[in-house]
Design an enzyme around this catalytic site. Structure first.
Site, PDB file in Angstrom:
ATOM      1  CG  HIS A 116     -12.762 -41.667   6.291  1.00 37.46           C
ATOM      2  ND1 HIS A 116     -12.941 -41.825   4.924  1.00 37.46           N
ATOM      3  CD2 HIS A 116     -13.984 -41.778   6.835  1.00 37.46           C
ATOM      4  CE1 HIS A 116     -14.220 -42.023   4.673  1.00 37.46           C
ATOM      5  NE2 HIS A 116     -14.885 -42.019   5.817  1.00 37.46           N
ATOM      6  CG  ASP A 164     -17.729 -36.493  10.847  1.00 33.71           C
ATOM      7  OD1 ASP A 164     -17.333 -37.525  10.277  1.00 33.71           O
ATOM      8  OD2 ASP A 164     -18.736 -35.841  10.473  1.00 33.71           O
TER       9      ASP A 164
HETATM   10  P1  DGP Z   1     -17.996 -41.960   5.525  1.00 34.90           P
HETATM   11  O1  DGP Z   1     -19.477 -42.013   5.446  1.00 34.90           O
HETATM   12  O2  DGP Z   1     -17.408 -43.106   6.339  1.00 34.90           O
HETATM   13  O3  DGP Z   1     -17.334 -41.812   4.179  1.00 34.90           O
HETATM   14  O4  DGP Z   1     -17.668 -40.666   6.378  1.00 34.90           O
HETATM   15  C1  DGP Z   1     -17.314 -39.436   5.849  1.00 34.90           C
HETATM   16  C2  DGP Z   1     -17.410 -38.447   6.972  1.00 34.90           C
HETATM   17  O5  DGP Z   1     -16.777 -37.271   6.561  1.00 34.90           O
HETATM   18  C3  DGP Z   1     -18.822 -38.087   7.397  1.00 34.90           C
HETATM   19  O6  DGP Z   1     -19.046 -38.516   8.733  1.00 34.90           O
HETATM   20  C4  DGP Z   1     -18.877 -36.574   7.309  1.00 34.90           C
HETATM   21  C5  DGP Z   1     -17.439 -36.181   7.168  1.00 34.90           C
HETATM   22  N1  DGP Z   1     -17.216 -35.034   6.323  1.00 34.90           N
HETATM   23  C6  DGP Z   1     -17.650 -34.872   5.053  1.00 34.90           C
HETATM   24  N2  DGP Z   1     -17.234 -33.686   4.566  1.00 34.90           N
HETATM   25  C7  DGP Z   1     -16.500 -33.105   5.553  1.00 34.90           C
HETATM   26  C8  DGP Z   1     -15.795 -31.874   5.640  1.00 34.90           C
HETATM   27  O7  DGP Z   1     -15.743 -31.051   4.714  1.00 34.90           O
HETATM   28  N3  DGP Z   1     -15.179 -31.619   6.825  1.00 34.90           N
HETATM   29  C9  DGP Z   1     -15.203 -32.480   7.874  1.00 34.90           C
HETATM   30  N4  DGP Z   1     -14.573 -32.123   8.994  1.00 34.90           N
HETATM   31  N5  DGP Z   1     -15.853 -33.654   7.810  1.00 34.90           N
HETATM   32  C10 DGP Z   1     -16.483 -33.964   6.662  1.00 34.90           C
END
Ligand code: DGP
Length: 111
Positions: free
Chosen positions: A97, A30
């Site tokens: 996810h 994340d």
């Molecule tokens: P949610 O709130 O459950 O939809 O979680 C989405 C998650 O995705 C959040 O914890 C941050 C992560 N996230 C958002 N954009 C990116 C990205 O570009 N790369 C990565 N590795 N994680 C991301």
């Protein structure tokens, strides 16, 4: 799906810190970790949320969660598995996810 962030990560168009990949799923760190271990497991096929996904996909994702928990060394200490869904669930990315959170003691109840 065009313009879906996690579809673009799944295809490799947007780079990620990859933990695991096969033909069906991708697991990556994340970008905003909430615990020492914070890994996202996504299906490569687009589903808006767990409400739309078939049980076979969800079950396969679960098997990868278990495998990764062991490989990441958090199976014995424990971890939290989170699937934020929809508005009240605070789902910010509309591509199914699973969050694997571990490496510290979690709070309960969640805020
Ligand atoms: P949610 O709130 O459950 O939809 O979680 C989405 C998650 O995705 C959040 O914890 C941050 C992560 N996230 C958002 N954009 C990116 C990205 O570009 N790369 C990565 N590795 N994680 C991301």
């Amino acid at each position: 799906m065009e313009n879906c962030l996690f579809c673009r990560i799944a295809s490799g168009e947007i780079p990620s810190s990859k933990v695991y990949e096969d033909e069906k799923v991708l697991a990556f760190r994340d970008i905003d970790p909430q615990a020492p271990v914070h890994v996202l497991v996504i299906p490569k096929q687009h589903f808006d949320s767990i409400l739309d996904a078939d049980p076979e996909t969800v079950g396969y994702m679960q098997s990868i969660v278990v495998k990764l928990a062991k490989e990441l060394g958090i199976d014995e200490s424990g971890f939290r598995l989170v699937v934020n869904t929809g508005k009240d669930g605070q789902q910010s990315v509309k591509h199914l996810h699973m969050h694997i959170l571990g490496g510290r003691s979690m709070q309960w109840p969640p805020g």
